[in-house]
Each structure stands twice: as C-alpha cells, then as structure tokens.
Design a protein around this motif. Structure first.
Motif, PDB file in Angstrom:
ATOM      1  N   GLY A   1      68.225  -3.768 -15.324  1.00  0.00           N
ATOM      2  CA  GLY A   1      67.923  -5.114 -15.807  1.00  0.00           C
ATOM      3  C   GLY A   1      66.429  -5.349 -15.943  1.00  0.00           C
ATOM      4  O   GLY A   1      65.966  -5.952 -16.915  1.00  0.00           O
ATOM      5  N   LEU A   2      65.656  -4.874 -14.956  1.00  0.00           N
ATOM      6  CA  LEU A   2      64.201  -5.009 -15.036  1.00  0.00           C
ATOM      7  C   LEU A   2      63.633  -4.211 -16.202  1.00  0.00           C
ATOM      8  O   LEU A   2      62.707  -4.656 -16.876  1.00  0.00           O
ATOM      9  N   LYS A   3      64.189  -3.034 -16.444  1.00  0.00           N
ATOM     10  CA  LYS A   3      63.717  -2.237 -17.571  1.00  0.00           C
ATOM     11  C   LYS A   3      64.053  -2.937 -18.889  1.00  0.00           C
ATOM     12  O   LYS A   3      63.233  -2.975 -19.805  1.00  0.00           O
ATOM     13  N   PHE A   4      65.240  -3.499 -18.980  1.00  0.00           N
ATOM     14  CA  PHE A   4      65.630  -4.246 -20.175  1.00  0.00           C
ATOM     15  C   PHE A   4      64.684  -5.415 -20.412  1.00  0.00           C
ATOM     16  O   PHE A   4      64.195  -5.622 -21.525  1.00  0.00           O
ATOM     17  N   LEU A   5      64.393  -6.164 -19.346  1.00  0.00           N
ATOM     18  CA  LEU A   5      63.460  -7.285 -19.444  1.00  0.00           C
ATOM     19  C   LEU A   5      62.066  -6.795 -19.832  1.00  0.00           C
ATOM     20  O   LEU A   5      61.402  -7.402 -20.686  1.00  0.00           O
ATOM     21  N   TYR A  64      75.224   2.260 -18.648  1.00  0.00           N
ATOM     22  CA  TYR A  64      74.744   2.834 -17.393  1.00  0.00           C
ATOM     23  C   TYR A  64      74.326   1.823 -16.331  1.00  0.00           C
ATOM     24  O   TYR A  64      73.912   2.227 -15.250  1.00  0.00           O
ATOM     25  N   GLN A  65      74.426   0.545 -16.568  1.00  0.00           N
ATOM     26  CA  GLN A  65      73.936  -0.450 -15.625  1.00  0.00           C
ATOM     27  C   GLN A  65      74.664  -0.430 -14.289  1.00  0.00           C
ATOM     28  O   GLN A  65      74.137  -0.906 -13.286  1.00  0.00           O
ATOM     29  N   THR A  66      75.868   0.107 -14.237  1.00  0.00           N
ATOM     30  CA  THR A  66      76.602   0.120 -12.972  1.00  0.00           C
ATOM     31  C   THR A  66      75.940   1.014 -11.932  1.00  0.00           C
ATOM     32  O   THR A  66      76.170   0.844 -10.739  1.00  0.00           O
ATOM     33  N   ASN A  67      75.109   1.971 -12.370  1.00  0.00           N
ATOM     34  CA  ASN A  67      74.411   2.858 -11.432  1.00  0.00           C
ATOM     35  C   ASN A  67      73.418   2.095 -10.573  1.00  0.00           C
ATOM     36  O   ASN A  67      73.371   2.267  -9.361  1.00  0.00           O
ATOM     37  N   ASP A  68      72.584   1.289 -11.175  1.00  0.00           N
ATOM     38  CA  ASP A  68      71.580   0.500 -10.463  1.00  0.00           C
ATOM     39  C   ASP A  68      71.255  -0.724 -11.316  1.00  0.00           C
ATOM     40  O   ASP A  68      70.275  -0.721 -12.067  1.00  0.00           O
ATOM     41  N   LEU A 102      59.822   2.739 -15.303  1.00  0.00           N
ATOM     42  CA  LEU A 102      61.218   2.519 -14.935  1.00  0.00           C
ATOM     43  C   LEU A 102      62.156   3.399 -15.752  1.00  0.00           C
ATOM     44  O   LEU A 102      63.129   3.939 -15.226  1.00  0.00           O
ATOM     45  N   GLY A 103      61.859   3.549 -17.034  1.00  0.00           N
ATOM     46  CA  GLY A 103      62.708   4.374 -17.888  1.00  0.00           C
ATOM     47  C   GLY A 103      62.747   5.824 -17.451  1.00  0.00           C
ATOM     48  O   GLY A 103      63.806   6.462 -17.462  1.00  0.00           O
ATOM     49  N   PHE A 104      61.617   6.354 -17.045  1.00  0.00           N
ATOM     50  CA  PHE A 104      61.585   7.746 -16.602  1.00  0.00           C
ATOM     51  C   PHE A 104      62.099   7.904 -15.176  1.00  0.00           C
ATOM     52  O   PHE A 104      62.565   8.968 -14.793  1.00  0.00           O
ATOM     53  N   VAL A 151      50.337  -3.330 -19.836  1.00  0.00           N
ATOM     54  CA  VAL A 151      50.950  -3.436 -18.505  1.00  0.00           C
ATOM     55  C   VAL A 151      52.476  -3.355 -18.611  1.00  0.00           C
ATOM     56  O   VAL A 151      53.117  -2.578 -17.886  1.00  0.00           O
ATOM     57  N   PHE A 152      53.064  -4.135 -19.515  1.00  0.00           N
ATOM     58  CA  PHE A 152      54.521  -4.119 -19.659  1.00  0.00           C
ATOM     59  C   PHE A 152      55.013  -2.773 -20.171  1.00  0.00           C
ATOM     60  O   PHE A 152      56.080  -2.303 -19.770  1.00  0.00           O
TER      61      PHE A 152
END
Length: 121
Positions: free
Chosen positions: A66-70, A57-61, A109-111, A101-102
């Motif tokens: 990437g930030l959520k993965f990190l 799904y990364q092509t969407n945004d 971000l996930g939601f 915090v993380f």
C-alpha cells in the motif's frame, strides 16, 4: 490479466519509459505538449500495471504494498506538477525535490518487496 501479474517486466518498462519521457519533457520546457500527452498515457499504463500487481500480491504484506502504491501515485503527481508549473513559469524546485524523494522511497520499497528485483541476494 495474467500477462500483467506474471512478472514485473511490464510495470518496470512503463515507469522507466515514463521517467525518460518526463526528463526529456522537463528539459524541453514549453515546447513539450506532445510529450506531455504521451507521458499522461504512460501514467495510466503505470497505474494499470501497478494496480494489477498490487491486487495480485498485496496479501503478502499489505502495508508495504500500500505504501509503495501511494508512493507511486505521489511520484506521478510530482511529475505532473513539475511540468504544469514549468509551463506556467512558476517555481518548480520544491516539486523536483519531492519527486526525487518519492521516487527513491518507491524504488526502495519496490526492490525490497518479495516480487521486486533482489540485487544482492
């Protein structure tokens, strides 16, 4: 690999179980060696299911995914740091705060992302 990317259920189940195991292991202290090893297995499952969703799904945004993965990797890192430092009788307060915090950022971000759960929509 469709069962990993058809929905987010496998990924959500793995991180929910991992957080529960983490909290139990943190409360048990030094006696949690078996739970710690089980938690490490769940780290791998979280990364596999999250990675499959990321590449699908990364092509969407790409930036937000990437930030959520990190963020997810940082949550796993803080969970590990809390347990390892706890076993060595070192202070863990900073890592608990960073974990919270993380975790909040990653859940937000996930939601928020298109494949996430939408509670108010």
């Amino acid at each position: 690999m469709g069962f990993l990317t058809d929905s987010t259920h496998a990924h959500i189940a793995t991180w929910v179980v991992a957080i529960v195991i983490f909290l139990i292991a943190a409360l048990m202290g030094k006696q949690s060696k078996g739970l710690h090893m089980t938690l490490r297995l769940f780290y791998i499952l979280i990364i596999i299911t999250g990675g499959a969703l990321f590449f699908q799904y990364q092509t969407n945004d790409p930036m937000l995914y990437g930030l959520k993965f990190l963020g997810g990797i940082l949550v796993i890192g803080m969970m590990e740091m809390v347990l390892v430092r706890q076993k060595k009788n070192k202070p863990t307060g900073l890592f608990w705060i960073l974990f919270a915090v993380f975790l909040f950022i990653t859940l937000f971000l996930g939601f928020k992302l298109p494949i996430g759960l939408h509670f108010l929509a």
